[in-house]
Design an enzyme around this catalytic site. Structure first.
Site, mmCIF file in Angstrom:
data_model
loop_
_atom_site.group_PDB
_atom_site.id
_atom_site.type_symbol
_atom_site.label_atom_id
_atom_site.label_comp_id
_atom_site.label_asym_id
_atom_site.label_seq_id
_atom_site.Cartn_x
_atom_site.Cartn_y
_atom_site.Cartn_z
ATOM 1 N N SER A 152 -16.186 -14.789 -9.921
ATOM 2 C CA SER A 152 -14.893 -14.573 -10.586
ATOM 3 C C SER A 152 -13.705 -15.113 -9.792
ATOM 4 O O SER A 152 -13.635 -14.955 -8.579
ATOM 5 C CB SER A 152 -14.688 -13.073 -10.832
ATOM 6 N N LYS A 205 -18.072 -5.810 -22.787
ATOM 7 C CA LYS A 205 -16.922 -5.953 -23.705
ATOM 8 C C LYS A 205 -17.085 -5.167 -25.009
ATOM 9 O O LYS A 205 -16.095 -4.804 -25.636
ATOM 10 C CB LYS A 205 -16.685 -7.437 -24.026
ATOM 11 N N ASP A 215 -9.018 -12.553 -24.818
ATOM 12 C CA ASP A 215 -9.867 -13.755 -24.926
ATOM 13 C C ASP A 215 -9.441 -14.584 -26.136
ATOM 14 O O ASP A 215 -9.468 -15.810 -26.106
ATOM 15 C CB ASP A 215 -11.351 -13.366 -25.104
ATOM 16 N N ALA A 225 -17.483 -12.621 -25.805
ATOM 17 C CA ALA A 225 -16.630 -13.817 -25.829
ATOM 18 C C ALA A 225 -16.838 -14.594 -27.127
ATOM 19 O O ALA A 225 -15.893 -15.137 -27.706
ATOM 20 C CB ALA A 225 -16.936 -14.702 -24.623
#
Length: 256
Positions: free
Chosen positions: A13, A56, A92, A120
């Site tokens: 990351s 998510k 996103d 995503a």
């Protein structure tokens, strides 16, 4: 932890660097196993966090409210703790939209293939719908109600004009992997990969070799971080910062 990122594996990351350039707080990377994740969300001892693979969608039951955008997508990557109430958002969507517009990638009336069916992917599909895609095919390793297999994609959908990769195939450290061979898609004009480490995935490199527009996910990452900071601090930031930070991180990582 006041501000930070949760996910399963976070060694790749760049979010800490980006957030600390955008805002005056310490941003921690907090890798969590499935068991640790449950405990972390139950305690929710944070001011605001971002969420990445594979949580998510898993975070949604822990939230007190989610905004319309995140609700429509069915995935959350930004959570703000407002006096004990957890509010979910999805940046996103805005990040991917920014990336397409920045590179003049036109979607209207196009047949689009989206590789991967996680959090995503849902944001990417929502953006493609908003931009007027003619058809959206979701492809995943396992056939589901929403997704077809790669095998079926190669049989029926090689006329795709735009391809987005939201799968982790090609991500550091397995950088020499690619989810598909683009020579099978002769009508494809542009490829967007949400992966940002490496700076250029094998998929994007092949797109450029074949004369297609090829874009990696670093700009999307910086853009969604800026929009997340706006939620974190209830503020408005200058979008020009996205390109400024993108250029700096790109140069740092390229030379590093």
């Amino acid at each position: 932890m006041d501000y930070g990122l949760i996910g399963e594996k976070l060694g790749h990351s760049y979010s800490k660097d980006i957030h600390e350039m955008l805002a005056d707080y310490t941003y921690d990377l907090c890798p969590l196993t499935k068991e640790e994740f449950k405990l972390f969300m139950e305690k929710h001892e944070f001011k605001a966090i971002n969420v990445t693979i594979p949580y998510k969608q898993e975070v949604i039951p822990y939230l007190d409210e989610i905004d319309e955008n995140a609700g429509a997508i069915g995935a959350v990557n930004t959570i703000v703790n407002k006096n004990g109430r957890l509010c979910g958002h999805n940046t996103d969507f805005s990040g991917f939209l920014y990336m397409l517009k920045k590179h003049n990638i036109s979607i209207e009336g196009k047949k689009c293939v989206v590789l991967g069916d996680g959090g995503a992917s849902k944001a990417v599909v929502a953006v493609l719908k908003k931009l007027g895609a003619k058809e959206i095919i979701i492809v995943d390793i396992i056939k589901t109600a929403a997704a077809i297999t790669y095998e079926e994609c190669f049989k029926k959908h090689t006329d795709a004009e735009f391809i987005a990769n939201t799968s982790p195939v090609g991500m550091f450290p397995k950088c020499d992997a690619s989810p598909i061979d683009l020579t099978k898609f002769p009508k494809c004009q542009a490829v967007a990969d949400v992966i940002y480490n490496p700076l250029e995935t094998k998929l994007v490199a092949q797109a450029k070799e074949l004369g297609m527009t090829g874009v990696n996910g670093l700009e999307m990452l910086v853009a969604q971080a800026l929009y997340a900071v706006e939620f974190f601090l209830d503020t408005t930031l200058d979008e020009a910062k996205i390109d400024e930070i993108y250029q700096k991180i790109y140069e740092d990582k390229k030379n590093g």
